[in-house]
Design a protein around this motif. Sequence first.
Motif, PDB file in Angstrom:
ATOM      1  N   LEU A  16       0.855  -1.188   0.000  1.00 23.41           N
ATOM      2  CA  LEU A  16       0.000   0.000   0.000  1.00 23.41           C
ATOM      3  C   LEU A  16       0.886   1.231   0.000  1.00 23.41           C
ATOM      4  CD1 LEU A  16      -2.543  -1.117   2.774  1.00 23.41           C
ATOM      5  CD2 LEU A  16      -2.693  -1.461   0.300  1.00 23.41           C
ATOM      6  N   PHE A  17       0.567   2.196  -0.879  1.00 22.00           N
ATOM      7  CA  PHE A  17       1.418   3.383  -1.013  1.00 22.00           C
ATOM      8  C   PHE A  17       0.575   4.616  -1.257  1.00 22.00           C
ATOM      9  CE2 PHE A  17       3.839   6.248  -3.878  1.00 22.00           C
ATOM     10  CZ  PHE A  17       4.800   6.648  -2.983  1.00 22.00           C
ATOM     11  N   GLY A  18       0.807   5.645  -0.448  1.00 22.12           N
ATOM     12  CA  GLY A  18       0.188   6.945  -0.681  1.00 22.12           C
ATOM     13  C   GLY A  18       1.145   7.797  -1.499  1.00 22.12           C
ATOM     14  N   ILE A  27      -1.172  -1.148  -4.478  1.00 25.85           N
ATOM     15  CA  ILE A  27      -2.277  -0.195  -4.556  1.00 25.85           C
ATOM     16  C   ILE A  27      -1.712   1.179  -4.229  1.00 25.85           C
ATOM     17  CG2 ILE A  27      -4.496   0.536  -3.615  1.00 25.85           C
ATOM     18  CD1 ILE A  27      -5.077  -2.370  -2.926  1.00 25.85           C
ATOM     19  N   VAL A  28      -1.953   2.135  -5.123  1.00 23.26           N
ATOM     20  CA  VAL A  28      -1.488   3.509  -4.931  1.00 23.26           C
ATOM     21  C   VAL A  28      -2.696   4.389  -4.614  1.00 23.26           C
ATOM     22  CG1 VAL A  28      -0.336   5.480  -5.998  1.00 23.26           C
ATOM     23  CG2 VAL A  28       0.439   3.154  -6.527  1.00 23.26           C
ATOM     24  N   TYR A  29      -2.586   5.161  -3.539  1.00 18.69           N
ATOM     25  CA  TYR A  29      -3.650   6.067  -3.114  1.00 18.69           C
ATOM     26  C   TYR A  29      -3.251   7.502  -3.446  1.00 18.69           C
ATOM     27  CZ  TYR A  29      -5.009   1.998  -0.356  1.00 18.69           C
ATOM     28  OH  TYR A  29      -5.368   0.738   0.045  1.00 18.69           O
ATOM     29  N   PRO A  30      -3.938   8.131  -4.388  1.00 14.51           N
ATOM     30  CA  PRO A  30      -3.626   9.514  -4.755  1.00 14.51           C
ATOM     31  C   PRO A  30      -3.896  10.480  -3.599  1.00 14.51           C
ATOM     32  CG  PRO A  30      -5.033   8.471  -6.409  1.00 14.51           C
ATOM     33  CD  PRO A  30      -4.990   7.554  -5.223  1.00 14.51           C
ATOM     34  N   ILE A  43      -1.290   5.783   5.738  1.00 11.70           N
ATOM     35  CA  ILE A  43      -2.503   5.390   5.010  1.00 11.70           C
ATOM     36  C   ILE A  43      -3.596   4.925   5.967  1.00 11.70           C
ATOM     37  CG2 ILE A  43      -3.439   3.746   3.328  1.00 11.70           C
ATOM     38  CD1 ILE A  43      -0.565   3.752   2.076  1.00 11.70           C
ATOM     39  N   HIS A  44      -3.239   4.094   6.919  1.00 14.27           N
ATOM     40  CA  HIS A  44      -4.226   3.549   7.857  1.00 14.27           C
ATOM     41  C   HIS A  44      -4.832   4.633   8.742  1.00 14.27           C
ATOM     42  CE1 HIS A  44      -0.380   3.610   9.868  1.00 14.27           C
ATOM     43  NE2 HIS A  44      -0.966   3.437  11.038  1.00 14.27           N
ATOM     44  N   TRP A  45      -4.143   5.740   8.921  1.00  9.18           N
ATOM     45  CA  TRP A  45      -4.681   6.865   9.698  1.00  9.18           C
ATOM     46  C   TRP A  45      -5.488   7.809   8.816  1.00  9.18           C
ATOM     47  CZ3 TRP A  45      -4.689   7.272  14.847  1.00  9.18           C
ATOM     48  CH2 TRP A  45      -3.774   6.513  15.567  1.00  9.18           C
ATOM     49  N   GLU A  46      -4.999   8.007   7.588  1.00  9.65           N
ATOM     50  CA  GLU A  46      -5.615   9.002   6.704  1.00  9.65           C
ATOM     51  C   GLU A  46      -6.900   8.515   6.047  1.00  9.65           C
ATOM     52  OE1 GLU A  46      -2.819  11.168   4.137  1.00  9.65           O
ATOM     53  OE2 GLU A  46      -1.211  10.288   5.339  1.00  9.65           O
ATOM     54  N   ILE A  81       6.100  11.308   2.184  1.00  9.01           N
ATOM     55  CA  ILE A  81       7.326  12.119   2.196  1.00  9.01           C
ATOM     56  C   ILE A  81       8.567  11.283   2.500  1.00  9.01           C
ATOM     57  CG2 ILE A  81       6.112  14.256   2.780  1.00  9.01           C
ATOM     58  CD1 ILE A  81       7.147  13.858   5.690  1.00  9.01           C
ATOM     59  N   PHE A  82       8.377   9.998   2.822  1.00 11.70           N
ATOM     60  CA  PHE A  82       9.514   9.150   3.169  1.00 11.70           C
ATOM     61  C   PHE A  82       9.933   8.225   2.029  1.00 11.70           C
ATOM     62  CE2 PHE A  82       7.284   9.967   7.203  1.00 11.70           C
ATOM     63  CZ  PHE A  82       8.292  10.647   7.863  1.00 11.70           C
ATOM     64  N   PHE A  83       8.980   7.756   1.261  1.00  9.24           N
ATOM     65  CA  PHE A  83       9.257   6.789   0.197  1.00  9.24           C
ATOM     66  C   PHE A  83       8.631   7.269  -1.101  1.00  9.24           C
ATOM     67  CE2 PHE A  83       9.015   4.534   4.260  1.00  9.24           C
ATOM     68  CZ  PHE A  83      10.302   4.028   4.323  1.00  9.24           C
ATOM     69  N   ASN A  84       9.082   6.708  -2.228  1.00 11.65           N
ATOM     70  CA  ASN A  84       8.547   7.151  -3.509  1.00 11.65           C
ATOM     71  C   ASN A  84       7.989   5.973  -4.305  1.00 11.65           C
ATOM     72  OD1 ASN A  84      10.676   5.980  -5.198  1.00 11.65           O
ATOM     73  ND2 ASN A  84      12.001   7.554  -4.323  1.00 11.65           N
TER      74      ASN A  84
END
Length: 93
Positions: free
Chosen positions: A41-43, A67-70, A76-79, A47-50
Amino acid sequence: EGFLYETAKAPARVWQLAMKGMVNEDHSDQLKNIQAPTLILFGDADIFFNLLEQHQFLNAIPDSKLIVYPGVGHGIHWEIPEQCGKDISDFVG
C-alpha cells in the motif's frame, strides 16, 4: 491529532534507534524469498518513500500487488482507514 498523540507516546530516543536500524539494514536481497501473497500500500504524497521504490518491491516480491492512493501520505491507515481496511480485507478475503 490521533496519529501525533500515539506517536508521541514513544520517547524520541526510541524513534531515533528505530530509524537508525531501518537505515543501516538492507535485506532487499531477501525479498525474492517471500512466499506469501503480499499487498503493498502506497500513498503518492508519502514524504519518506517514492513510487519507484514501491515498484522495486513489486518487481522483487513474487505474487505481490501494489495499490497507490492519490493524495495520501505515509500514514494510510490513519488518513483513509475505511478504504485501507477494505483493501486489506479484499486482499486477504
